[in-house]
Design an enzyme around this catalytic site. Structure first.
Site, short mmCIF file in Angstrom:
data_model
loop_
_atom_site.label_atom_id
_atom_site.label_comp_id
_atom_site.label_asym_id
_atom_site.label_seq_id
_atom_site.Cartn_x
_atom_site.Cartn_y
_atom_site.Cartn_z
N HIS A 246 -33.58 118.16 -2.42
CA HIS A 246 -34.30 117.37 -3.42
C HIS A 246 -33.35 116.75 -4.45
O HIS A 246 -32.28 117.30 -4.74
CB HIS A 246 -35.33 118.24 -4.15
CG HIS A 246 -36.74 117.90 -3.79
ND1 HIS A 246 -37.32 118.27 -2.60
CD2 HIS A 246 -37.70 117.22 -4.45
CE1 HIS A 246 -38.57 117.83 -2.56
NE2 HIS A 246 -38.83 117.19 -3.68
N SER A 297 -34.92 122.92 -2.50
CA SER A 297 -34.50 122.65 -3.87
C SER A 297 -32.99 122.81 -3.99
O SER A 297 -32.43 123.79 -3.48
CB SER A 297 -35.18 123.63 -4.83
OG SER A 297 -34.57 123.56 -6.13
N GLU A 454 -42.79 113.21 1.98
CA GLU A 454 -41.77 114.24 1.77
C GLU A 454 -42.09 115.35 2.77
O GLU A 454 -42.98 116.17 2.54
CB GLU A 454 -41.82 114.77 0.35
CG GLU A 454 -41.68 113.70 -0.72
CD GLU A 454 -41.64 114.28 -2.13
OE1 GLU A 454 -40.87 115.25 -2.34
OE2 GLU A 454 -42.36 113.77 -3.01
#
EC number: 3.5.1.23
Length: 680
Positions: A246, A297, A454
């Site tokens: 991300h 992440s 996404e």
């Protein structure tokens, strides 16, 4: 602030550390594609061109895109945002593709349509919806207000024309530059691994997937990095990289415009590893794009620390390390170029039984966001402590679920089960994009599937499997790319959806959205493999031109303090600085949105060489920061330069460039400079 869950080194596979950014960086870069790799690549018969242009929008007072935090408005500049374009052409068939990676949070139909319109004004029908692929890097640190669908513009308090124009104009310029740069080229694909590039932020959802899927990703992430390298006369002149993490290294309380970790990697590649012009007189272009980072992440990695700008640099360098090491193993893509694309209205889509896993057909429904969407991803900033929304891991939102059961008709709610429906946006015309673009491109033996979602890493795996099976190739020959030509939130596996973490709550068309995308991808792949063409459809009109313009953060009149003029130095730098220290100066400034200085700079670091001054850094440099603060109609500009470790000793100064606006609306350029200071 982001709540980090560190992944320890012991939890990661045993991978060698990469040192390509050390003293041997340039030597390593020069040897990336050796004679054997180049010899294998001399078979493509393709032409390729590359181009780069600035897309930086309003860096003061604009609502930012990504975290949906209303008080996150731009206050300066960390890294400029760029559009990096590659045009690939097959002269034998006339097919061509314009592949563009843009340092923005999301890509919208509004941007695509205006880019295509301007390209067709210049080139006729040469470029169109079928062969222009605009992908976002997904930085969460840029100005918003550029969508033609109202929901995405809400947190920017409306449409922002200046930022929209900056993005469109820059993208068009980059494609035109790539078009003009077309020349015979050899294309090589390489695959490697990025060490500590991210961690899975929804492990409970990931754990619901079958053992066979989870076995492919022992750490819950996809560590693979892929390059498409462009080689001319034995020299690497550009590369497109795909990796899944991300663009959230910078948190929701950051207000500096930045291209985040992927933009950082690209700038390092273009300025540190491959500085200057190539042999053909053009600069190196390095695009670091997205793959399937839906549940990945960058904040779940080792050694990140508390400094978000250091974290951005670290994750960016790790991506560059992995890409550079992989480049040494490039293999030829082969010959030929082809594409298929389709626009699909998903609210009315019926998923065939062979794709659903239930043994029967399943329906999608209009777009609906769940309460866990409003909670945000806890690991990447969350939805704010003041909001009563939670991911399922933290208890879910049963009250919202009961309200949703009453508000949403049962036949529309059923495909969304077990989502606690919060926002049935698809029931309101123009609020959210629901007719969506899907593309499958073949470049030699590489297959690129793009979509506006996404995708989680496991959703991406299932798409690769389906496409590979349909065209008769290996999964490693298929690349999935999200955030392309539109935006429609997330896509999870049905198993992940059932957990209703942030990603499941943001999978807007319901539990069987991924099976629908797999069906669409399979049909495109079957058409491409057989040479069949079918009606690609077209997008539905959006609300571009009808969304109210944002009333905040717009330039009006600039006023200098009494006794001062624009460009005056308010705070001077120190007399000298050591390496790694930060030189700082504050100037009488003006609203930077008066003139965006796209392709230019608001600041410069200059070194004295005899009687002249030469520029060593601008606001596009990774070592500079520009911050603004305002008081009434007065603006102060703070210029910062972190002296690089290898900076040459000498005499330096900081400069600031602005444009002041009079009451008549006329702007006047000005400049300021500090007194010289020393770098020891």
């Amino acid at each position: 602030m982001t709540a980090n869950r560190p992944v320890t080194a012991a939890a990661m596979p045993a991978l060698s550390r990469r040192t390509f950014l050390g003293a041997g960086a340039l030597a390593a870069a020069a040897a990336l594609l050796g004679p054997r790799a180049l010899a294998r690549a001399q078979v493509s018969g393709l032409r390729a061109g590359r181009g780069r242009a600035d897309v930086t929008g309003e860096i003061l007072g604009a609502g930012m895109l990504g975290y949906a935090v209303l008080d996150q408005t731009t206050s300066g500049l960390h890294l400029r945002q760029y559009s990096r374009a590659f045009v690939v052409e097959d002269p034998s068939s006339g097919e061509r593709i314009a592949h563009v990676t843009v340092d923005v949070g999301l890509m919208f139909q509004s941007i695509l349509e205006e880019v295509v319109r301007r390209l067709q004004q210049r080139f006729g029908d040469l470029y169109h919806r079928g062969n222009v692929l605009l992908g976002a890097t997904h930085t969460h640190a840029g100005p918003g207000g550029t969508s033609g669908h109202a929901m995405v513009d809400i947190t920017a308090l409306g449409f922002r024309q200046r930022s929209f124009e900056a993005q469109v104009a820059g993208i068009v310029e980059s494609i035109v530059a790539a078009h003009d740069d077309l020349a015979p080229a050899e294309l090589a694909v390489s695959i490697g691994v990025v060490e500590f590039g991210g961690g899975n932020r929804s492990p409970l959802a990931f754990a619901r997937n079958p053992d066979a899927d989870r076995a492919r990703f022992p750490n819950g992430i996809d560590p693979l990095t892929r390059n498409l390298g462009i080689v001319r006369a034995g020299e690497l002149v550009g590369t497109i990289n795909w990796f899944s993490t991300h663009g959230t290294s910078l948190p929701a309380d950051n207000t500096l415009v930045s291209s985040d970790n992927k933009g950082y990697a690209a700038l390092l590649a273009e300025t540190e590893l491959y500085p200057g012009m190539r042999g053909d007189g053009k600069p190196f272009v390095a695009a670091f794009g997205q793959a399937t980072p839906g549940d990945v992440s960058p904040n779940l990695t080792e050694g990140i620390g508390d400094d978000p700008f250091a974290a951005t640099a670290l994750v960016g360098r790790r991506q560059l390390d992995g890409a550079v090491e992989a480049l040494g193993g490039g293999a030829a893509v082969g010959t030929g170029l082809d594409q298929r694309h389709r626009y699909v209205h998903l609210p009315s889509f019926v998923v065939a039984a062979q794709y659903t896993g239930t043994g029967r057909d399943e329906r999608l429904s209009p777009a609906m966001l769940g309460a866990s969407f409003a909670a945000g991803s806890t690991e990447d900033g969350g939805g704010g402590d003041d909001l009563p929304f939670f991911e399922a891991e933290y208890g879910g939102n049963p009250l919202i679920g009961r309200i949703g059961d009453v508000v949403v008709p049962p036949h529309l709610a059923e495909p969304q089960h077990p989502k606690d429906i919060l926002l049935p946006m698809g029931l309101i015309d123009g609020m959210i994009q629901q007719t969506l673009p899907f593309h499958l491109v073949r470049i030699g033996g590489l297959y690129l599937f793009t979509c506006p979602f996404e995708a989680t890493v496991t959703a991406g795996l299932r798409l690769r499997r389906a496409i590979a099976s349909a065209v008769g190739t290996s999964e490693d020959a298929v690349q999935i790319q999200g955030y392309t030509n539109g935006y429609a939130h997330y896509v999870t596996t049905p198993e992940e959806y059932d957990q209703q973490e942030y990603e499941g709550g943001s999978t807007i068309f319901g539990r069987y959205q991924l099976p629908a995308v797999v069906q669409i991808a399979t049909e495109l792949a079957t058409d491409l493999a057989s040479g069949r063409r079918s009606d690609p459809g077209a997008p539905e009109p959006d609300m571009i031109g009808r969304i109210p313009h944002s009333p905040v953060g717009n330039p009006s009149v600039d006023v200098a303090p009494d006794g001062r003029t624009f460009g005056d130095v308010l705070t001077a730098p120190a007399a000298s600085y050591a390496r790694a220290e930060t030189a700082v100066a504050v100037f009488v400034g003006a609203n930077p949105n008066n003139v965006l200085r796209r392709g230019d700079t608001y600041l410069a670091v200059e070194r004295r060489d005899g009687a002249t001054w030469s520029t060593v850094a601008t606001d596009a440099d990774v070592a500079t920061f520009l911050r603004f603060d305002t008081e009434g109609l007065a603006t102060r500009a703070r210029v910062e330069w972190v002296v690089p470790a290898g900076q040459q000793p000498g005499t330096y100064r900081l400069r600031y460039f602005g444009d002041s606006r009079a009451a008549s609306g006329v702007t006047t350029p000005f400049a300021g400079a500090t007194e010289p200071f020393a770098v020891a």
